[in-house]
Design a protein around this motif. Sequence first.
Motif, PDB file in Angstrom:
ATOM      1  N   VAL A   1      16.851  25.818  -8.317  1.00 36.01           N
ATOM      2  CA  VAL A   1      18.053  25.262  -6.607  1.00 36.01           C
ATOM      3  C   VAL A   1      18.540  26.954  -6.537  1.00 36.01           C
TER       4      VAL A   1
ATOM      5  N   SER B   1      16.138  29.334  -5.094  1.00 38.12           N
ATOM      6  CA  SER B   1      15.888  29.494  -4.065  1.00 38.12           C
ATOM      7  C   SER B   1      17.242  29.281  -2.982  1.00 38.12           C
TER       8      SER B   1
ATOM      9  N   LEU C   1      16.620  31.673   0.336  1.00 39.17           N
ATOM     10  CA  LEU C   1      16.607  31.505   1.924  1.00 39.17           C
ATOM     11  C   LEU C   1      17.662  32.181   2.719  1.00 39.17           C
TER      12      LEU C   1
ATOM     13  N   ARG D   1       3.488  11.645  -0.992  1.00 38.08           N
ATOM     14  CA  ARG D   1       2.660  12.437   0.361  1.00 38.08           C
ATOM     15  C   ARG D   1       2.043  12.736   0.717  1.00 38.08           C
TER      16      ARG D   1
ATOM     17  N   PRO E   1       8.803  12.956   4.870  1.00 43.82           N
ATOM     18  CA  PRO E   1       8.762  11.670   4.194  1.00 43.82           C
ATOM     19  C   PRO E   1      10.371  10.765   4.521  1.00 43.82           C
ATOM     20  N   PRO E   2      10.006   9.813   5.072  1.00 46.95           N
ATOM     21  CA  PRO E   2      10.827   8.853   5.072  1.00 46.95           C
ATOM     22  C   PRO E   2      12.675   9.302   4.618  1.00 46.95           C
ATOM     23  N   ILE E   3      13.666   9.076   5.057  1.00 43.04           N
ATOM     24  CA  ILE E   3      14.836   9.708   4.271  1.00 43.04           C
ATOM     25  C   ILE E   3      15.516   7.995   3.463  1.00 43.04           C
TER      26      ILE E   3
ATOM     27  N   LEU F   1       6.106  26.003   2.818  1.00 44.35           N
ATOM     28  CA  LEU F   1       7.217  24.314   3.753  1.00 44.35           C
ATOM     29  C   LEU F   1       7.274  23.634   1.811  1.00 44.35           C
TER      30      LEU F   1
ATOM     31  N   ASN G   1      10.943  22.182  -0.820  1.00 41.31           N
ATOM     32  CA  ASN G   1      12.001  21.832  -1.346  1.00 41.31           C
ATOM     33  C   ASN G   1      12.391  22.996  -2.434  1.00 41.31           C
ATOM     34  N   SER G   2      13.925  22.899  -2.237  1.00 41.51           N
ATOM     35  CA  SER G   2      13.931  24.132  -3.284  1.00 41.51           C
ATOM     36  C   SER G   2      14.190  24.085  -5.262  1.00 41.51           C
TER      37      SER G   2
ATOM     38  N   LEU H   1      10.336  27.129   4.021  1.00 41.32           N
ATOM     39  CA  LEU H   1      10.999  26.808   3.953  1.00 41.32           C
ATOM     40  C   LEU H   1      12.053  25.240   3.425  1.00 41.32           C
ATOM     41  N   ASP H   2      12.748  25.239   3.175  1.00 42.05           N
ATOM     42  CA  ASP H   2      13.198  24.449   2.074  1.00 42.05           C
ATOM     43  C   ASP H   2      14.057  22.969   3.096  1.00 42.05           C
ATOM     44  N   THR H   3      13.082  21.781   2.626  1.00 45.64           N
ATOM     45  CA  THR H   3      13.303  20.317   3.260  1.00 45.64           C
ATOM     46  C   THR H   3      15.078  19.412   3.146  1.00 45.64           C
ATOM     47  N   ASP H   4      15.201  20.143   2.161  1.00 43.21           N
ATOM     48  CA  ASP H   4      16.806  20.154   1.416  1.00 43.21           C
ATOM     49  C   ASP H   4      17.082  21.161   1.988  1.00 43.21           C
ATOM     50  N   THR H   5      17.643  22.636   2.984  1.00 40.99           N
ATOM     51  CA  THR H   5      18.296  23.112   2.892  1.00 40.99           C
ATOM     52  C   THR H   5      17.985  23.456   4.366  1.00 40.99           C
ATOM     53  N   ILE H   6      17.177  23.072   4.955  1.00 40.67           N
ATOM     54  CA  ILE H   6      17.129  23.680   6.614  1.00 40.67           C
ATOM     55  C   ILE H   6      17.428  23.102   7.377  1.00 40.67           C
TER      56      ILE H   6
ATOM     57  N   ARG I   1       5.270  20.899  -1.137  1.00 40.68           N
ATOM     58  CA  ARG I   1       6.062  19.862  -1.508  1.00 40.68           C
ATOM     59  C   ARG I   1       7.391  19.950  -0.690  1.00 40.68           C
ATOM     60  N   PRO I   2       7.639  19.426   0.457  1.00 42.66           N
ATOM     61  CA  PRO I   2       8.690  18.626   1.211  1.00 42.66           C
ATOM     62  C   PRO I   2       8.834  17.466   0.925  1.00 42.66           C
ATOM     63  N   GLU I   3      10.081  17.055   0.814  1.00 41.65           N
ATOM     64  CA  GLU I   3      11.298  15.959   0.792  1.00 41.65           C
ATOM     65  C   GLU I   3      11.563  15.765   1.827  1.00 41.65           C
ATOM     66  N   PRO I   4      12.222  14.417   1.757  1.00 40.22           N
ATOM     67  CA  PRO I   4      13.202  14.096   2.409  1.00 40.22           C
ATOM     68  C   PRO I   4      14.020  15.054   3.016  1.00 40.22           C
ATOM     69  N   LEU I   5      14.428  15.252   4.632  1.00 38.37           N
ATOM     70  CA  LEU I   5      15.562  15.918   4.490  1.00 38.37           C
ATOM     71  C   LEU I   5      17.121  15.503   4.306  1.00 38.37           C
ATOM     72  N   LEU I   6      17.655  16.455   3.900  1.00 39.41           N
ATOM     73  CA  LEU I   6      19.085  16.665   3.399  1.00 39.41           C
ATOM     74  C   LEU I   6      20.070  17.418   4.373  1.00 39.41           C
TER      75      LEU I   6
END
Lengths: 97, 325
Positions: A43, A46, A50, A85, A94-96, B5, B7-8, B30-35, B69-74
């Motif tokens: 983390v 990453s 970013l 996935r 994926p859904p929240i 695409l 996650n972190s 692009l990480d789905t938890d920070t995008i 490994r995109p995950e749910p958006l945070l």
Amino acid sequence: MKAKTFLGLFIEEAAEPAPAARRSNGTQTLTNTREGRDQHESVQASASLLTATRTATREQPDAAAVTTSSVKTMTKAKEEPEQDRASRGFDIFPPIG
Amino acid sequence: MLLVLSNSSDATADYGCKEFVKAGVRFVRLDTDTITARTQVSYSVDGPRLDIGNQRIDPQSVTSVWFRRPEPLLFDGGSLDERETKLRAAEWQAALQGFFAHIPVENWINHPASNAQASHKLEQLTRAKIHGLRVPRSILSQDADTVRDFWASCNRRIIIKPLALGYIEAETLSDGIIYTREVEESNLKDLDLLGSSPCFFQERIEKTLDVRVTVVDGALVAVGMEHAALTGEQVLDVRRDDMRTVRYRKIGMPAPEKHALLRLLNSYGLRFAAVDFVIDQHGSWTFLEINPNGQWAWLDLEAGTRIVDLLANATSSEQTVCQRS
């Protein structure tokens, strides 16, 4: 507890819980497990990646040193999440949870 | 430009990005938890765009998408009520998907729709056989007599494995895990439990080696995985013990199986796949399954492969120049 499905007879206790970031509730709380620490390192790396917007023509990212400990998260033994996935088709995100 | 695409927490993406920098591949991760905290998405009839800091990305500039490994958006903070929380998440999701929908299918490794189509293990077996690969004798059944007959016809050596979940997260119990297991004669007395849920069985292949074949745009890397049990024979499921004692070696794949595998993957539109085979004592290769978005980076680190180079080449190829859809 006696299994009530045939496949249930073959369930074994997981050696350690799934890392919190991977659990279906979607929370990103990092655990104290070894894998949790590995993820924490990822983390950190990453986030810096970013921030730097990471193009090869710009400031080079200080990418995570991929160590033997982080290999654990990359192995064949960790294949399952992709199936979930992929089954969502073009639902990229994926859904929240 | 390549878009990664994920996650972190994705160590494979960390590794890939590090190597992409060395290879001179232009990419943005692009990480789905920070995008949502770092990106603005916008659209006009001329097309959508993403703004990340000073960087502007439009779909025409995206030559490849590495779908990891995109995950749910945070989302960061905000004291939204339940309705607005859901609304914000749904609008973000639709906006980002609208951007990605402008990127042609052929520019993805892999497009999620292709992953989805290739993710049904029963159908994989059917299709693999059609394309000329040897597959294990397999049944899915809820009928005890059918399974008992199958067990007898396979010299009393069959295995059971889950089709969907190998790891079961539980809230009130400890998490569970299901490896591929042999069905012992003592298990047969419980076959009446099949009524509550179908189960998948296969003949047990007397394997001497497990093989992970990773394919990127038609280039194959086959790695044998030796994992001996105390008896000296190859363990039934090499994932046991977190694969700590697995020994790796790069091997060649026979031409007939190689060509059949490529036909199979092409039929799904997969540019990438991690495919499992076993080799028996006669040297015959038997197909087990496709992991369309499977793990591979550990092979670079443990087996000395350079799969990341194949990925770098594939994502920076002139052949993947984006065409506006």
